[in-house]
Design a protein around this motif. Structure first.
Motif, PDB file in Angstrom:
ATOM      1  N   ALA A 101      -4.597 -33.446  -3.620  1.00  0.00           N
ATOM      2  CA  ALA A 101      -4.336 -34.869  -3.855  1.00  0.00           C
ATOM      3  C   ALA A 101      -4.004 -35.603  -2.555  1.00  0.00           C
ATOM      4  O   ALA A 101      -4.191 -36.823  -2.471  1.00  0.00           O
ATOM      5  CB  ALA A 101      -3.194 -35.029  -4.856  1.00  0.00           C
ATOM      6  N   ALA A 102      -3.524 -34.879  -1.561  1.00  0.00           N
ATOM      7  CA  ALA A 102      -3.122 -35.502  -0.303  1.00  0.00           C
ATOM      8  C   ALA A 102      -4.267 -35.647   0.688  1.00  0.00           C
ATOM      9  O   ALA A 102      -4.099 -36.267   1.744  1.00  0.00           O
ATOM     10  CB  ALA A 102      -2.000 -34.676   0.338  1.00  0.00           C
ATOM     11  N   LEU A 103      -5.443 -35.105   0.369  1.00  0.00           N
ATOM     12  CA  LEU A 103      -6.554 -35.136   1.317  1.00  0.00           C
ATOM     13  C   LEU A 103      -7.139 -36.539   1.421  1.00  0.00           C
ATOM     14  O   LEU A 103      -7.314 -37.230   0.415  1.00  0.00           O
ATOM     15  CB  LEU A 103      -7.655 -34.158   0.887  1.00  0.00           C
ATOM     16  CG  LEU A 103      -7.261 -32.678   0.886  1.00  0.00           C
ATOM     17  CD1 LEU A 103      -8.421 -31.827   0.390  1.00  0.00           C
ATOM     18  CD2 LEU A 103      -6.834 -32.226   2.279  1.00  0.00           C
ATOM     19  N   PRO A 104      -7.479 -36.970   2.629  1.00  0.00           N
ATOM     20  CA  PRO A 104      -8.099 -38.298   2.791  1.00  0.00           C
ATOM     21  C   PRO A 104      -9.515 -38.326   2.241  1.00  0.00           C
ATOM     22  O   PRO A 104     -10.139 -37.292   1.996  1.00  0.00           O
ATOM     23  CB  PRO A 104      -8.081 -38.504   4.314  1.00  0.00           C
ATOM     24  CG  PRO A 104      -7.976 -37.138   4.902  1.00  0.00           C
ATOM     25  CD  PRO A 104      -7.213 -36.309   3.919  1.00  0.00           C
ATOM     26  N   ALA A 105     -10.041 -39.538   2.068  1.00  0.00           N
ATOM     27  CA  ALA A 105     -11.320 -39.722   1.388  1.00  0.00           C
ATOM     28  C   ALA A 105     -12.507 -39.161   2.157  1.00  0.00           C
ATOM     29  O   ALA A 105     -13.557 -38.892   1.555  1.00  0.00           O
ATOM     30  CB  ALA A 105     -11.534 -41.207   1.118  1.00  0.00           C
ATOM     31  N   ASP A 106     -12.377 -38.972   3.467  1.00  0.00           N
ATOM     32  CA  ASP A 106     -13.537 -38.513   4.241  1.00  0.00           C
ATOM     33  C   ASP A 106     -13.676 -36.996   4.282  1.00  0.00           C
ATOM     34  O   ASP A 106     -14.620 -36.470   4.878  1.00  0.00           O
ATOM     35  CB  ASP A 106     -13.486 -39.061   5.668  1.00  0.00           C
ATOM     36  CG  ASP A 106     -12.251 -38.613   6.443  1.00  0.00           C
ATOM     37  OD1 ASP A 106     -11.287 -38.136   5.810  1.00  0.00           O
ATOM     38  OD2 ASP A 106     -12.262 -38.728   7.688  1.00  0.00           O
ATOM     39  N   VAL A 107     -12.769 -36.261   3.638  1.00  0.00           N
ATOM     40  CA  VAL A 107     -12.880 -34.797   3.591  1.00  0.00           C
ATOM     41  C   VAL A 107     -13.943 -34.424   2.561  1.00  0.00           C
ATOM     42  O   VAL A 107     -13.937 -34.916   1.431  1.00  0.00           O
ATOM     43  CB  VAL A 107     -11.533 -34.154   3.228  1.00  0.00           C
ATOM     44  CG1 VAL A 107     -11.693 -32.655   2.947  1.00  0.00           C
ATOM     45  CG2 VAL A 107     -10.536 -34.362   4.356  1.00  0.00           C
ATOM     46  N   THR A 108     -14.864 -33.534   2.960  1.00  0.00           N
ATOM     47  CA  THR A 108     -15.946 -33.122   2.066  1.00  0.00           C
ATOM     48  C   THR A 108     -15.814 -31.673   1.608  1.00  0.00           C
ATOM     49  O   THR A 108     -16.335 -31.306   0.558  1.00  0.00           O
ATOM     50  CB  THR A 108     -17.304 -33.288   2.763  1.00  0.00           C
ATOM     51  OG1 THR A 108     -17.296 -32.529   3.996  1.00  0.00           O
ATOM     52  CG2 THR A 108     -17.583 -34.753   3.064  1.00  0.00           C
ATOM     53  N   SER A 109     -15.141 -30.845   2.397  1.00  0.00           N
ATOM     54  CA  SER A 109     -14.954 -29.442   2.028  1.00  0.00           C
ATOM     55  C   SER A 109     -13.541 -29.018   2.373  1.00  0.00           C
ATOM     56  O   SER A 109     -12.899 -29.594   3.262  1.00  0.00           O
ATOM     57  CB  SER A 109     -15.977 -28.533   2.724  1.00  0.00           C
ATOM     58  OG  SER A 109     -15.914 -28.675   4.133  1.00  0.00           O
ATOM     59  N   VAL A 110     -13.069 -28.002   1.664  1.00  0.00           N
ATOM     60  CA  VAL A 110     -11.676 -27.605   1.822  1.00  0.00           C
ATOM     61  C   VAL A 110     -11.559 -26.088   1.806  1.00  0.00           C
ATOM     62  O   VAL A 110     -12.290 -25.398   1.087  1.00  0.00           O
ATOM     63  CB  VAL A 110     -10.804 -28.240   0.717  1.00  0.00           C
ATOM     64  CG1 VAL A 110     -11.227 -27.760  -0.663  1.00  0.00           C
ATOM     65  CG2 VAL A 110      -9.324 -27.963   0.950  1.00  0.00           C
ATOM     66  N   LEU A 111     -10.655 -25.588   2.605  1.00  0.00           N
ATOM     67  CA  LEU A 111     -10.252 -24.192   2.573  1.00  0.00           C
ATOM     68  C   LEU A 111      -8.895 -24.103   1.896  1.00  0.00           C
ATOM     69  O   LEU A 111      -8.031 -24.954   2.130  1.00  0.00           O
ATOM     70  CB  LEU A 111     -10.132 -23.611   3.987  1.00  0.00           C
ATOM     71  CG  LEU A 111     -11.332 -23.703   4.909  1.00  0.00           C
ATOM     72  CD1 LEU A 111     -10.967 -23.158   6.291  1.00  0.00           C
ATOM     73  CD2 LEU A 111     -12.529 -22.953   4.336  1.00  0.00           C
ATOM     74  N   VAL A 112      -8.701 -23.088   1.082  1.00  0.00           N
ATOM     75  CA  VAL A 112      -7.383 -22.798   0.527  1.00  0.00           C
ATOM     76  C   VAL A 112      -6.983 -21.430   1.065  1.00  0.00           C
ATOM     77  O   VAL A 112      -7.681 -20.436   0.830  1.00  0.00           O
ATOM     78  CB  VAL A 112      -7.384 -22.803  -1.008  1.00  0.00           C
ATOM     79  CG1 VAL A 112      -5.981 -22.489  -1.529  1.00  0.00           C
ATOM     80  CG2 VAL A 112      -7.864 -24.152  -1.541  1.00  0.00           C
ATOM     81  N   HIS A 113      -5.873 -21.394   1.784  1.00  0.00           N
ATOM     82  CA  HIS A 113      -5.498 -20.169   2.503  1.00  0.00           C
ATOM     83  C   HIS A 113      -4.072 -19.764   2.179  1.00  0.00           C
ATOM     84  O   HIS A 113      -3.164 -20.603   2.138  1.00  0.00           O
ATOM     85  CB  HIS A 113      -5.637 -20.383   4.010  1.00  0.00           C
ATOM     86  CG  HIS A 113      -5.347 -19.156   4.816  1.00  0.00           C
ATOM     87  ND1 HIS A 113      -6.027 -17.975   4.647  1.00  0.00           N
ATOM     88  CD2 HIS A 113      -4.428 -18.920   5.796  1.00  0.00           C
ATOM     89  CE1 HIS A 113      -5.560 -17.062   5.482  1.00  0.00           C
ATOM     90  NE2 HIS A 113      -4.585 -17.610   6.189  1.00  0.00           N
ATOM     91  N   ASP A 114      -3.866 -18.462   1.972  1.00  0.00           N
ATOM     92  CA  ASP A 114      -2.533 -17.936   1.722  1.00  0.00           C
ATOM     93  C   ASP A 114      -1.712 -17.933   3.007  1.00  0.00           C
ATOM     94  O   ASP A 114      -2.156 -17.382   4.030  1.00  0.00           O
ATOM     95  CB  ASP A 114      -2.608 -16.493   1.206  1.00  0.00           C
ATOM     96  CG  ASP A 114      -3.268 -16.390  -0.148  1.00  0.00           C
ATOM     97  OD1 ASP A 114      -3.204 -17.363  -0.910  1.00  0.00           O
ATOM     98  OD2 ASP A 114      -3.834 -15.318  -0.443  1.00  0.00           O
ATOM     99  N   ALA A 115      -0.507 -18.493   2.942  1.00  0.00           N
ATOM    100  CA  ALA A 115       0.389 -18.415   4.098  1.00  0.00           C
ATOM    101  C   ALA A 115       0.735 -16.971   4.422  1.00  0.00           C
ATOM    102  O   ALA A 115       1.089 -16.652   5.561  1.00  0.00           O
ATOM    103  CB  ALA A 115       1.658 -19.215   3.823  1.00  0.00           C
ATOM    104  N   ALA A 116       0.626 -16.086   3.432  1.00  0.00           N
ATOM    105  CA  ALA A 116       0.964 -14.675   3.627  1.00  0.00           C
ATOM    106  C   ALA A 116      -0.196 -13.868   4.206  1.00  0.00           C
ATOM    107  O   ALA A 116      -0.118 -12.641   4.287  1.00  0.00           O
ATOM    108  CB  ALA A 116       1.406 -14.060   2.309  1.00  0.00           C
TER     109      ALA A 116
END
Length: 248
Positions: A101-116
């Protein structure tokens, strides 16, 4: 501008709101020291090392966002990488949703990464991003299994459990992070998949529930998850070797 002609911008979301009870009492797992530096800092740097990642969003404990922001400010990233800290939810699924929800409108792809997973190599990060940018809606890094796996009928902890099946090992993979997604696809998954109990722990699994194919790229042995005290010992050894040989 059409979707095909839109420039690619990739962000990374790192949910770091959990307590990490399996590492024992003390600071949240993401803030445990590895080589004198919190694991979260290593994880953030791992994402920022990819020149394709221009924004890292850290999802902090709801009551600790200011502390996490101060910590990150003490360890600056390259100037080309923006950093954002947002408060998370009670579950990983809620925290990832807060990061999206916090990503700006120009982001097209996202990584989700474990801090661990503080030691994932940049080559693995880049491989995931390249596969998404090539058209895959969801991509995970993964390794073949070294051990035979048994499916059992779960029983009480410590008691014998009957085996009900032996999956074909050649068809199995141990999944790591970062998991990469076309942003619109992952947002649809979070809107469609209701949180049950502790919520989903695998974003790619949520995308699968949409009927969307998830692709696998080779993972890396050093992208292991630091969950138990022995994992931390191994991570210290890997980090020491890197520092001795690569000026890490």
């Amino acid at each position: 501008m059409s979707d095909q002609s839109r420039p690619h911008r990739t962000a990374a979301v790192i949910p770091a709101a959990g307590r990490g009870v399996r590492l024992g009492p003390g600071a949240p797992k993401a803030l445990r020291a590895l080589g004198g530096t919190p694991m979260l800092i290593h994880a953030v740097r791992a994402m920022a090392r990819s020149r394709a990642v221009s924004l890292v969003v850290v999802v902090a404990p709801s009551d600790g966002a200011a502390e996490v922001r101060r910590l990150l400010d003490e360890h600056p990233l390259p100037e080309r990488t923006d950093l954002l800290v947002v408060p998370g939810g009670d579950t990983r699924q809620e925290s990832v949703a807060a990061g999206l929800a916090a990503l700006p409108a120009d982001v097209t792809s996202v990584l989700v990464h474990d801090a661990a997973r503080p030691l994932v190599p940049v080559e693995t990060v880049d491989a995931v991003i390249e596969a998404v940018r090539a058209g895959a809606p969801a991509v995970v890094p993964a390794l073949p299994l070294a051990d035979t796996v048994k499916e059992v009928e779960p029983g009480r902890p410590g008691e014998p459990e009957p085996v009900v099946a032996t999956p074909e090992r050649a068809r199995l993979r141990a999944v790591q992070t970062p998991q990469g997604f076309d942003l619109a696809t992952l947002r649809r998954a979070h809107e469609a998949v209701a949180a049950v109990g502790e919520g989903a722990t695998d974003d790619a699994g949520m995308v699968e529930q949409l009927g969307t194919t998830v692709m696998v790229v080779p993972g890396h042995e050093e992208a292991f998850k630091v969950t138990r005290p022995l994992d931390l010992v191994l991570a210290e050894a890997v980090l020491a070797r890197r520092r001795a040989t690569d000026a890490y």
